[in-house]
Scaffold this motif. Sequence first.
Motif, mmCIF file in Angstrom:
data_model
loop_
_atom_site.group_PDB
_atom_site.id
_atom_site.type_symbol
_atom_site.label_atom_id
_atom_site.label_comp_id
_atom_site.label_asym_id
_atom_site.label_seq_id
_atom_site.Cartn_x
_atom_site.Cartn_y
_atom_site.Cartn_z
ATOM 1 N N LEU A 178 11.554 59.418 -152.404
ATOM 2 C CA LEU A 178 12.354 59.183 -153.611
ATOM 3 C C LEU A 178 13.628 58.397 -153.347
ATOM 4 N N GLY A 179 13.968 57.541 -154.303
ATOM 5 C CA GLY A 179 15.289 56.936 -154.357
ATOM 6 C C GLY A 179 15.828 57.212 -155.752
ATOM 7 N N ALA A 180 17.123 57.503 -155.862
ATOM 8 C CA ALA A 180 17.697 57.783 -157.185
ATOM 9 C C ALA A 180 18.848 56.822 -157.460
ATOM 10 N N VAL A 181 19.045 56.518 -158.740
ATOM 11 C CA VAL A 181 20.170 55.685 -159.170
ATOM 12 C C VAL A 181 20.790 56.383 -160.381
ATOM 13 N N VAL A 182 22.118 56.512 -160.373
ATOM 14 C CA VAL A 182 22.801 57.257 -161.437
ATOM 15 C C VAL A 182 23.740 56.333 -162.210
ATOM 16 N N GLY A 183 23.757 56.484 -163.529
ATOM 17 C CA GLY A 183 24.601 55.649 -164.390
ATOM 18 C C GLY A 183 25.970 56.270 -164.649
ATOM 19 N N GLY A 184 26.753 55.574 -165.452
ATOM 20 C CA GLY A 184 28.155 55.961 -165.644
ATOM 21 C C GLY A 184 28.416 56.892 -166.807
ATOM 22 N N VAL B 99 32.659 54.635 -161.336
ATOM 23 C CA VAL B 99 32.268 55.883 -162.021
ATOM 24 C C VAL B 99 30.798 56.218 -161.750
ATOM 25 N N THR B 100 29.936 55.197 -161.709
ATOM 26 C CA THR B 100 28.524 55.483 -161.401
ATOM 27 C C THR B 100 28.409 56.113 -160.005
ATOM 28 N N ARG B 101 29.204 55.623 -159.091
ATOM 29 C CA ARG B 101 29.147 56.153 -157.718
ATOM 30 C C ARG B 101 29.712 57.579 -157.656
ATOM 31 N N LEU B 102 30.713 57.817 -158.492
ATOM 32 C CA LEU B 102 31.275 59.174 -158.614
ATOM 33 C C LEU B 102 30.203 60.129 -159.155
ATOM 34 N N ASN B 103 29.506 59.709 -160.210
ATOM 35 C CA ASN B 103 28.418 60.537 -160.757
ATOM 36 C C ASN B 103 27.318 60.725 -159.713
ATOM 37 N N GLY B 104 27.056 59.669 -158.941
ATOM 38 C CA GLY B 104 26.064 59.765 -157.874
ATOM 39 C C GLY B 104 26.446 60.857 -156.883
ATOM 40 N N ARG B 105 27.736 60.952 -156.592
ATOM 41 C CA ARG B 105 28.187 61.978 -155.636
ATOM 42 C C ARG B 105 27.962 63.394 -156.159
ATOM 43 N N LEU B 106 27.982 63.549 -157.484
ATOM 44 C CA LEU B 106 27.679 64.875 -158.053
ATOM 45 C C LEU B 106 26.235 65.261 -157.732
ATOM 46 N N THR C 255 26.446 59.618 -148.755
ATOM 47 C CA THR C 255 27.251 58.815 -149.691
ATOM 48 C C THR C 255 26.329 57.860 -150.435
ATOM 49 N N PRO C 256 26.736 57.392 -151.623
ATOM 50 C CA PRO C 256 25.919 56.400 -152.315
ATOM 51 C C PRO C 256 25.841 55.117 -151.476
ATOM 52 N N PRO C 257 24.628 54.661 -151.127
ATOM 53 C CA PRO C 257 24.500 53.450 -150.311
ATOM 54 C C PRO C 257 25.200 52.253 -150.970
ATOM 55 N N GLU C 258 25.782 51.389 -150.134
ATOM 56 C CA GLU C 258 26.461 50.207 -150.684
ATOM 57 C C GLU C 258 25.565 48.983 -150.640
ATOM 58 N N ASP D 247 15.489 60.742 -146.086
ATOM 59 C CA ASP D 247 16.564 61.200 -146.969
ATOM 60 C C ASP D 247 16.402 60.561 -148.344
ATOM 61 N N ILE D 248 17.068 61.151 -149.332
ATOM 62 C CA ILE D 248 17.037 60.574 -150.672
ATOM 63 C C ILE D 248 18.334 59.792 -150.888
ATOM 64 N N PRO D 249 18.264 58.458 -151.015
ATOM 65 C CA PRO D 249 19.489 57.716 -151.325
ATOM 66 C C PRO D 249 19.806 57.878 -152.814
ATOM 67 N N VAL D 250 21.080 58.105 -153.122
ATOM 68 C CA VAL D 250 21.503 58.168 -154.534
ATOM 69 C C VAL D 250 22.494 57.027 -154.738
ATOM 70 N N MET D 251 22.036 55.989 -155.413
ATOM 71 C CA MET D 251 22.872 54.798 -155.589
ATOM 72 C C MET D 251 23.600 54.845 -156.926
ATOM 73 N N GLY D 252 24.679 54.083 -157.004
ATOM 74 C CA GLY D 252 25.342 53.825 -158.277
ATOM 75 C C GLY D 252 25.228 52.334 -158.534
ATOM 76 N N GLY D 253 26.265 51.767 -159.145
ATOM 77 C CA GLY D 253 26.262 50.327 -159.428
ATOM 78 C C GLY D 253 26.486 49.523 -158.149
ATOM 79 N N MET D 254 26.213 48.224 -158.245
ATOM 80 C CA MET D 254 26.307 47.351 -157.061
ATOM 81 C C MET D 254 27.258 46.187 -157.263
ATOM 82 N N VAL D 255 26.984 45.356 -158.267
ATOM 83 C CA VAL D 255 27.843 44.188 -158.498
ATOM 84 C C VAL D 255 28.135 44.064 -159.988
ATOM 85 N N ALA D 256 29.249 43.365 -160.295
ATOM 86 C CA ALA D 256 29.642 43.179 -161.692
ATOM 87 C C ALA D 256 28.589 42.365 -162.448
#
Length: 237
Positions: free
Chosen positions: A38-44, A72-79, A91-94, A107-116
């Motif tokens: 699994l890979g997860a991505v979390v929104g804001g 904020v997406t990365r903060l939510n990812g940390r939750l 940590t959310p992968p960069e 491991d399960i990566p939990v990503m947030g946003g990446m670029v504008a």
Amino acid sequence: MKVVVSVGGSVLVPDMEPDRVDAYADAVEALDEAGHALGAVVGGGPTAREYITAARELGANEIELDQLGIEVTRLNGRLLIAALDDRAAPTPPESYEEAREAMRRGDIPVMGGMVAGQTTDAVSAALAEYVSADLLIYATSVPGVYSADPDEDDDAEKYDRITAGDLVDLIGGIEMTAGSNAPVDLLAAKIIERAGLRTIVLDGTDPEAVQRAIETGEHDGTDVVPAEAAAPDEWER
Ligand code: UTP
């Protein structure tokens, strides 16, 4: 099966309720224990919107606002990472490379946003393409893909199934109407199309329904099927 799960911020953290995040982590852990990669991505969600609204009023430009949204997406990812404990990368992968390495380690990566200039919809599609996922699933605050914006148009109908090409055309049309909601953003739809990614868009309120959709292919949302449609072998259909 290799799966990328995109969880909208308004699904995971509509307000600060640890039990909701925990319920999502339980579903993700159950899938992990069943042997899925699994890979997860979390929104804001609403927190990102609050920050963006305030910073816009303070004069921030659109790129600065996107950077705030990403934080904020990365903060939510940390939750979600906190709830997943040692199953998640810490940590959310960069980068997508980092996320793929985490998956290779088990491991399960939990990503947030990446670029504008995009949203986590596009991050999820790009991660799914990068790791050659068998399935991409959007757990969103809408029940699926509609023929028009259901908030604006009473005749809008939900599709049970749509091709990736038709999704691109549909979202291209919706996104041109200011203020309307697209189920996933246009860049995500284009990546889904070019990568031929088997995708589900569904109401993510109930994590068990998301888990069931991944395990069985049964759900009340929309299947986005590539031109060469083949359901994952694990599904009995
Ligand atoms: P979201 O992915 O949550 O956007 O990222 P959204 O679709 O507007 O939110 P939901 O799904 O309705 O809850 C929040 C914001 O973070 C920035 C964008 O400004 C986005 O609106 N962002 C996110 C980026 O700039 N790049 C990214 O890769 C991700």
